[in-house]
Structure formats: structure tokens, C-alpha cells
Design a protein around this motif. Structure first.
Motif, short mmCIF file in Angstrom:
data_model
loop_
_atom_site.label_atom_id
_atom_site.label_comp_id
_atom_site.label_asym_id
_atom_site.label_seq_id
_atom_site.Cartn_x
_atom_site.Cartn_y
_atom_site.Cartn_z
N SER A 217 -4.53 3.73 7.81
CA SER A 217 -4.68 2.34 8.23
C SER A 217 -3.50 1.89 9.06
N TRP B 103 -3.27 -1.42 11.14
CA TRP B 103 -3.46 -2.35 10.02
C TRP B 103 -2.20 -2.39 9.16
N GLU B 104 -1.85 -3.58 8.73
CA GLU B 104 -0.67 -3.78 7.89
C GLU B 104 -1.04 -4.69 6.73
N PHE B 105 -0.67 -4.29 5.52
CA PHE B 105 -1.00 -5.04 4.31
C PHE B 105 0.30 -5.45 3.60
N GLU B 106 0.36 -6.73 3.19
CA GLU B 106 1.56 -7.24 2.53
C GLU B 106 1.18 -8.13 1.34
N GLY C 59 -1.38 -12.76 -0.35
CA GLY C 59 -1.75 -11.47 0.21
C GLY C 59 -2.10 -11.64 1.67
N VAL D 8 -3.13 -9.68 5.56
CA VAL D 8 -3.57 -8.53 6.35
C VAL D 8 -3.29 -8.83 7.82
N SER E 198 -3.05 -12.13 12.04
CA SER E 198 -3.01 -11.97 10.59
C SER E 198 -3.81 -13.09 9.92
N ARG F 143 5.59 -4.56 1.88
CA ARG F 143 4.69 -4.05 2.92
C ARG F 143 4.21 -2.67 2.51
#
Length: 257
Positions: A30, A35-38, A73, A75, A88, A256
Motif C-alpha cells: 500500500s 497509500w499512507e495510514f495513521e 484515524g 488515510v 487525506s 504512521r
């Protein structure tokens, strides 16, 4: 609600600790695809303020921003080959609140005196306690400044889950109905309460801007300023004659994935 936010924050820390030792192939793939998820946790510092300060408020005697927790949360989808710009969206549970004490003159007010509601114009001291829990959706444009920094700006919408706007008056008098109406005094420690909680607005929206510093590979430090464009009260509520705009700075940390 604060207990729920604290519990979720503890769970968040546990999940991120596990993720650091077992990063899945799906997350790596991802990231390569932009894609970055935090997950983020922080505190909101600020208040609901009139702009400008109305003439009825003669002096701010005290102010406390409270400990307003927030858990979010987020994305982010980075765009293009260089992945310098991104978009985001987040989902955040947060609290916003404050306590203030002020000296006012001819301040529109509806008090509860011996079980009866009395409306008029208050001159004297007013204590206010404001607190609300919100479910917030921020949608932001992001820009990377090297490998460590990113900045963002956009809009947010917030749905009120619960809220309170109440307090008391003392050391003054109320003119019933009009500024020259019958005078009702509250002296020698006598107080009268008020509660406008049922008139709080259910939906707020406004602008948000912020920045993130990537301190370590996965650990981040975040700051975001939010400024609501609408009053905290419903438009049909006329007792408070000026608008109160929630303006808050959120400071916190994140993970992250």
C-alpha cells in the motif's frame, strides 16, 4: 466520554506497538502505491469565542481550556510519480470545551430563579462551562516538504454526540424583559443558574490547517488549527445575541503504519 477516548488511545498504542514488530506485506505494498495510514492522539486547546468581543463583555476574569482529548484515524493517498501532493480523509472522536468567568453589562440572559425561568438583561458576573463531544470528518490537501515534514489544509465537518453549555450568575442584577425592566438583584453570595445545552447546534463545519513532523520512521508530531464557520448555537436560539465560534489548536502525536 473522556474515559472512552482514554481507552481508545491506550488500545491505539497497543496496536501500533504490535504493528511495529509485524508489518504486513499488505501495508508495504500500500505504501508503494501511495497509500499512507495513521492514527493520532492529541489535546484540543482553545474555546468558543465571539468575533469581535461584544461591548456587553466588559472583562474576562478567568479562562480554562480544559483537557479536551482527541483520537483520529487518517488515510492519505499520495498522487503522481513524485507523490508530493496528496489527499487525506480522517475520522476523529474529540472533545472541545472551556470554562470562563466574565464581568458583563446588559448581557442577554435567561436564568433559573427558584425553579422559574426569567429572561432579561444581566449586569454582573457570569460563569460559563462549555463542553461538547464531536465526531469529526476532516478532508485535506497535503504537501510534502522533504522526508520529514508535510503540511495540509482543508475543511472539516463535525456532528455533535453530546454537549453542555451552562453556568451561573452572581454579584449583580437582572432587568426583566428589557434593559430598563424590573430589577432582580443577586448579592451576598446568591446565585442563579442557566442552561442552554438543548440549543447547541448539531452540526459544525469550518477550515483546518496543520503540519506533521516525522520524528522517527513511524512516530510523528502533529499540530492542527480548526476554525468553525458557524455559531455553536442553533440559529433559532436568540438569548445569546452574538455568535460563538469554536477555535481550537490540536497538539499531539501519531503513528504512521
Amino acid at each position: 466520554m473522556k474515559q472512552i477516548i482514554i481507552s481508545l488511545a491506550a488500545l491505539c498504542c497497543t496496536v501500533t506497538a504490535l504493528a511495529q514488530t509485524d508489518r504486513t506485506d499488505a501495508l508495504v505494498t500500500s505504501e508503494r502505491n501511495g497509500w499512507e495510514f495513521e492514527v493520532r492522539a492529541g489535546l484540543n486547546i482553545g474555546g468558543a469565542s465571539p468575533l469581535p468581543l461584544p461591548v456587553e463583555i466588559r472583562k474576562i476574569n478567568s479562562y480554562s481550556p480544559k483537557l479536551n482529548g482527541a483520537l483520529e484515524g487518517t488515510v492519505t493517498k499520495w498522487l503522481g510519480e513524485r507523490q508530493q501532493w496528496g489527499v487525506s480523509a480522517g475520522l476523529k472522536v474529540e472533545e472541545k470545551g472551556m470554562q470562563t468567568g466574565a464581568t458583563v453589562k446588559n448581557y442577554s440572559m435567561e436564568i433559573i430563579d427558584e425553579g422559574s425561568h426569567v429572561a432579561g438583561y444581566w449586569t454582573g458576573y457570569v460563569k460559563t462551562d462549555y463542553n461538547t463531544t464531536l465526531l469529526t470528518l476532516p478532508v485535506m490537501a497535503n504537501y510534502r516538504l522533504g522526508n520529514r515534514w508535510k503540511v495540509r489544509a482543508g475543511l472539516f465537518g463535525s456532528l455533535k454526540l453530546d454537549g453542555d453549555f451552562s453556568g451561573y450568575v452572581r454579584d449583580g442584577y437582572l432587568r426583566e424583559g428589557t434593559p430598563v425592566g424590573e430589577k432582580v438583584s443577586f448579592t451576598d453570595g446568591k446565585t442563579a443558574s442557566y442552561d442552554f445545552s438543548s440549543s447547541l447546534r448539531h452540526f459544525q463545519w469550518g477550515a483546518q490547517m496543520g503540519a506533521t513532523w516525522r520524528a522517527f520512521s513511524h512516530f510523528t508530531v502533529n499540530a492542527d488549527l480548526t476554525w468553525a464557520f458557524n455559531d455553536i448555537f442553533e440559529s433559532s436560539f436568540k438569548t445569546v445575541t452574538f455568535n460563538l465560534y469554536p477555535i481550537y489548536l490540536n497538539l499531539g502525536f501519531g503513528y504512521r503504519f
